[in-house]
Design a protein around this motif. Structure first.
Motif, PDB file in Angstrom:
ATOM      1  N   ASN A 115       2.693   2.945  -8.992  1.00 13.61           N
ATOM      2  CA  ASN A 115       3.521   4.065  -8.539  1.00 13.61           C
ATOM      3  C   ASN A 115       3.186   4.306  -7.067  1.00 13.61           C
ATOM      4  N   SER A 116       4.126   4.030  -6.192  1.00 13.23           N
ATOM      5  CA  SER A 116       3.835   3.921  -4.761  1.00 13.23           C
ATOM      6  C   SER A 116       4.109   5.209  -4.004  1.00 13.23           C
ATOM      7  N   CYS A 117       3.597   5.243  -2.778  1.00 21.82           N
ATOM      8  CA  CYS A 117       3.762   6.390  -1.879  1.00 21.82           C
ATOM      9  C   CYS A 117       4.226   5.865  -0.521  1.00 21.82           C
ATOM     10  N   SER A 118       4.997   6.691   0.180  1.00 25.57           N
ATOM     11  CA  SER A 118       5.501   6.289   1.490  1.00 25.57           C
ATOM     12  C   SER A 118       5.277   7.365   2.536  1.00 25.57           C
ATOM     13  N   VAL A 119       4.346   8.288   2.259  1.00 23.84           N
ATOM     14  CA  VAL A 119       4.181   9.432   3.154  1.00 23.84           C
ATOM     15  C   VAL A 119       3.608   9.017   4.507  1.00 23.84           C
ATOM     16  N   THR A 120       2.835   7.925   4.540  1.00 19.14           N
ATOM     17  CA  THR A 120       2.301   7.408   5.797  1.00 19.14           C
ATOM     18  C   THR A 120       2.420   5.884   5.820  1.00 19.14           C
ATOM     19  N   GLU A 121       2.306   5.323   7.013  1.00 26.34           N
ATOM     20  CA  GLU A 121       2.286   3.867   7.156  1.00 26.34           C
ATOM     21  C   GLU A 121       1.094   3.283   6.419  1.00 26.34           C
ATOM     22  N   LEU A 122      -0.047   3.999   6.445  1.00 30.09           N
ATOM     23  CA  LEU A 122      -1.249   3.524   5.765  1.00 30.09           C
ATOM     24  C   LEU A 122      -1.035   3.452   4.258  1.00 30.09           C
ATOM     25  N   ALA A 123      -0.324   4.439   3.699  1.00 33.44           N
ATOM     26  CA  ALA A 123      -0.053   4.429   2.258  1.00 33.44           C
ATOM     27  C   ALA A 123       0.750   3.197   1.861  1.00 33.44           C
ATOM     28  N   GLU A 124       1.750   2.846   2.677  1.00 27.91           N
ATOM     29  CA  GLU A 124       2.549   1.656   2.394  1.00 27.91           C
ATOM     30  C   GLU A 124       1.702   0.388   2.534  1.00 27.91           C
ATOM     31  N   LYS A 125       0.853   0.355   3.551  1.00 24.54           N
ATOM     32  CA  LYS A 125      -0.011  -0.813   3.772  1.00 24.54           C
ATOM     33  C   LYS A 125      -0.958  -1.012   2.587  1.00 24.54           C
ATOM     34  N   LYS A 126      -1.546   0.081   2.107  1.00 25.03           N
ATOM     35  CA  LYS A 126      -2.453  -0.011   0.965  1.00 25.03           C
ATOM     36  C   LYS A 126      -1.716  -0.488  -0.281  1.00 25.03           C
ATOM     37  N   CYS A 127      -0.473  -0.056  -0.429  1.00 25.35           N
ATOM     38  CA  CYS A 127       0.314  -0.504  -1.570  1.00 25.35           C
ATOM     39  C   CYS A 127       0.535  -2.013  -1.524  1.00 25.35           C
ATOM     40  N   ARG A 128       0.924  -2.529  -0.354  1.00 26.92           N
ATOM     41  CA  ARG A 128       1.136  -3.979  -0.218  1.00 26.92           C
ATOM     42  C   ARG A 128      -0.156  -4.748  -0.487  1.00 26.92           C
ATOM     43  N   GLN A 129      -1.268  -4.231   0.048  1.00 28.01           N
ATOM     44  CA  GLN A 129      -2.560  -4.892  -0.165  1.00 28.01           C
ATOM     45  C   GLN A 129      -2.928  -4.909  -1.643  1.00 28.01           C
ATOM     46  N   THR A 130      -2.663  -3.805  -2.334  1.00 23.45           N
ATOM     47  CA  THR A 130      -2.990  -3.717  -3.753  1.00 23.45           C
ATOM     48  C   THR A 130      -2.140  -4.670  -4.574  1.00 23.45           C
ATOM     49  N   GLY A 139       8.277   4.502  -7.429  1.00 15.65           N
ATOM     50  CA  GLY A 139       7.820   5.507  -6.477  1.00 15.65           C
ATOM     51  C   GLY A 139       8.572   5.485  -5.160  1.00 15.65           C
ATOM     52  N   CYS A 140       8.054   6.261  -4.197  1.00 13.27           N
ATOM     53  CA  CYS A 140       8.769   6.488  -2.941  1.00 13.27           C
ATOM     54  C   CYS A 140       8.903   5.228  -2.085  1.00 13.27           C
ATOM     55  N   TYR A 141       7.845   4.422  -2.010  1.00 18.71           N
ATOM     56  CA  TYR A 141       7.926   3.190  -1.231  1.00 18.71           C
ATOM     57  C   TYR A 141       8.941   2.245  -1.861  1.00 18.71           C
ATOM     58  N   ALA A 142       8.964   2.197  -3.182  1.00 23.74           N
ATOM     59  CA  ALA A 142       9.945   1.365  -3.878  1.00 23.74           C
ATOM     60  C   ALA A 142      11.364   1.857  -3.619  1.00 23.74           C
ATOM     61  N   GLN A 143      11.546   3.156  -3.554  1.00 23.83           N
ATOM     62  CA  GLN A 143      12.863   3.728  -3.296  1.00 23.83           C
ATOM     63  C   GLN A 143      13.358   3.359  -1.903  1.00 23.83           C
ATOM     64  N   LEU A 144      12.459   3.403  -0.918  1.00 25.65           N
ATOM     65  CA  LEU A 144      12.853   3.205   0.473  1.00 25.65           C
ATOM     66  C   LEU A 144      12.876   1.739   0.903  1.00 25.65           C
ATOM     67  N   VAL A 176      11.309  -3.767  -9.590  1.00 25.14           N
ATOM     68  CA  VAL A 176      11.232  -2.670  -8.628  1.00 25.14           C
ATOM     69  C   VAL A 176      12.193  -1.587  -9.115  1.00 25.14           C
ATOM     70  N   ALA A 177      11.696  -0.366  -9.255  1.00 26.66           N
ATOM     71  CA  ALA A 177      12.518   0.734  -9.772  1.00 26.66           C
ATOM     72  C   ALA A 177      12.377   1.952  -8.878  1.00 26.66           C
ATOM     73  N   GLY A 178      13.497   2.561  -8.526  1.00 25.38           N
ATOM     74  CA  GLY A 178      13.494   3.731  -7.672  1.00 25.38           C
ATOM     75  C   GLY A 178      12.992   4.975  -8.383  1.00 25.38           C
ATOM     76  N   ASN A 179      12.936   6.075  -7.635  1.00 22.81           N
ATOM     77  CA  ASN A 179      12.333   7.298  -8.154  1.00 22.81           C
ATOM     78  C   ASN A 179      13.069   7.893  -9.348  1.00 22.81           C
TER      79      ASN A 179
END
Length: 443
Positions: free
Chosen positions: A53-68, A85-90, A104-107
């Motif tokens: 379940n992803s987050c897009s509130v910061t660039e770092l959050a998206e980077k951590k998601c890709r790394q994970t 989650g939000c990163y998946a939506q965007l 991949v599923a949106g919010n």
């Protein structure tokens, strides 16, 4: 429709980024999959499915998601990685290209996600195939309910989703859609369900919970009053609420309620009026100070957490110092400090004066130090005091603890029989620690 049970045991691993709302929704997904025969992976298991379940509130959050995602793909090459989650939506197309990602599923598709996963797990799928299920954000209208505990003592009740505020730095309206909420009767029924399960505490969550009931005759205060009447629930906590939506009537209600805890989380984002204008926030520092002073007058022992963004565009050295002085003058308990991150598609990118990265980090460190001092001073006010603590289940390392009514973390001598009970503790400071206190109790 897939059968509720599979012929072989299937397991799922869950990983959540971001806000309490995301954690609540992940827990709901896990419960729904459990009912369909997909159980949570135990340590040492090789999961069939990994839900992120992803987050897009910061660039770092998206980077951590890709790394994970890449890390899980290397560790579990046979697992189907599912991202929501939000990163998946965007950024669905970009995520779909990452290794191991099958769905991949949106919010707004989080409840349907269970069907997608069960169909995938229960079929003889082509390992190279994949699915994308994303509704354009402008078309999202449905409210997806969520009330779940997961591995926590507290339950998280989702009462609202989406946001209509469009602050210049924020992508949440683009990821979550317009503000929407269910009826009070539905939420009261969920709270009664928590009580029936033995739950003692509910955290009221959402994206902009003070906007509850928009477009209807129901209000957030109406909701709180209705929840306050549910027998069996001993504690409610209000998660982040905008200062312009934190009404005097709501503060007064909490001051008189037995079940709503003396605990507020109020986003400030900047202590400079000029920066607040650039952010398109809907209040100024005078209003914010008034809200803090009103809480302190009516509920002197309340814990007040405050969100702050450091290094935003337009935050000159003078405006940062103005912000620091303002926050220093407030009688608050703690800061949640976020370093500003550029977000594609936001209006903030049009604002002049960019703060260099090293200066952002310097300012962040200053505000974190201020937060530590605030928390230490707040905790010291309660040394020797007796406060009620809801005890959490014993941790894997054998320790036990919980939170006071006013959100001080307390460690107690382990006694598993106390889990999920409220006990009175005499508080004492832990030497050199500002994060939590020690509690002595009488059995």
């Amino acid at each position: 429709m897939i059968d509720s049970e599979f012929s072989t045991r299937h397991t799922a691993l869950y990983h959540t980024f971001g806000c309490k709302l995301n954690y609540a929704e992940t827990s709901t997904i896990a419960s729904m999959l459990q009912s369909r025969g997909v159980v949570r992976a135990e340590p040492g298991d090789t999961p069939d499915v990994i839900v992120i379940n992803s987050c897009s509130v910061t660039e770092l959050a998206e980077k951590k998601c890709r790394q994970t995602i890449r890390s899980f793909a290397r560790r579990y090459p046979s697992a189907a990685i599912v991202v929501t989650g939000c990163y998946a939506q965007l950024s669905a197309d970009a995520i779909r290209q990452l290794p191991g990602v099958k769905i991949v599923a949106g919010n707004d598709r989080k409840t349907e996600l269970v069907e997608y996963i069960c169909s995938y797990v229960g079929s003889s799928h082509d390992s190279s195939a994949g699915e994308t299920h994303v509704t354009p954000t402008r078309d999202i209208r449905a409210f997806t309910p969520s009330c779940s505990r997961g591995d926590r003592t507290r339950y998280f009740l989702k009462v609202q989703d989406g946001c209509d505020y469009y602050c210049t730095y924020c992508t949440i309206p683009m990821a979550r859609g317009r503000s929407r909420s269910p009826r009070i009767a539905d939420l009261v029924a969920q709270a009664r369900g928590v009580a029936a399960e033995g739950g003692k505490e509910i955290v009221i969550t959402g994206v902009n919970i003070g906007d509850f009931g928009k477009g209807s005759e129901e209000t957030f205060l109406d909701l709180c009053r209705a929840l306050d009447e549910v027998e069996g629930i001993e504690r409610y906590r209000i998660s982040s609420i905008e200062p312009n939506l934190l009404t005097d009537e709501l503060i007064e209600f909490v001051s008189q309620s037995r079940r709503f805890m003396p605990h507020f989380h109020i986003p400030l984002q900047s202590g400079s009026d000029e920066v607040l204008k650039l952010m398109h926030r809907r209040y100024d520092t005078a209003l914010f100070r008034y809200k803090i002073e009103t809480v302190r007058r009516l509920i002197p022992d309340a814990f007040i957490g405050v969100d702050l963004i450091v290094g935003a565009r337009g935050e000159t050295a003078e405006r940062f110092e103005e912000s620091r002085r303002f926050i220093e003058s407030l009688d608050i308990s703690r800061l949640h400090v976020f370093t500003y991150s550029e977000r594609p598609g936001t209006k903030a990118l049009e604002i002049e004066h960019v703060v260099p990265q090293d200066e952002k980090h310097r300012r962040t460190a200053i505000m974190i130090a201020l937060s530590d001092a605030k928390l230490n001073a707040f905790a010291k006010r309660f040394e020797g005091a007796v406060r009620p603590v809801l005890v959490e289940h014993q941790a894997s390392d054998g320790t036990m603890g919980g939170f006071t009514d006013n959100y001080l973390r307390v460690d107690i001598p382990p006694q598993p029989s106390l889990a999920n009970t409220v006990i009175d503790c005499t508080l004492s400071a832990e030497p050199g620690v500002t994060e939590y206190m020690k509690g002595d109790y009488r059995g």
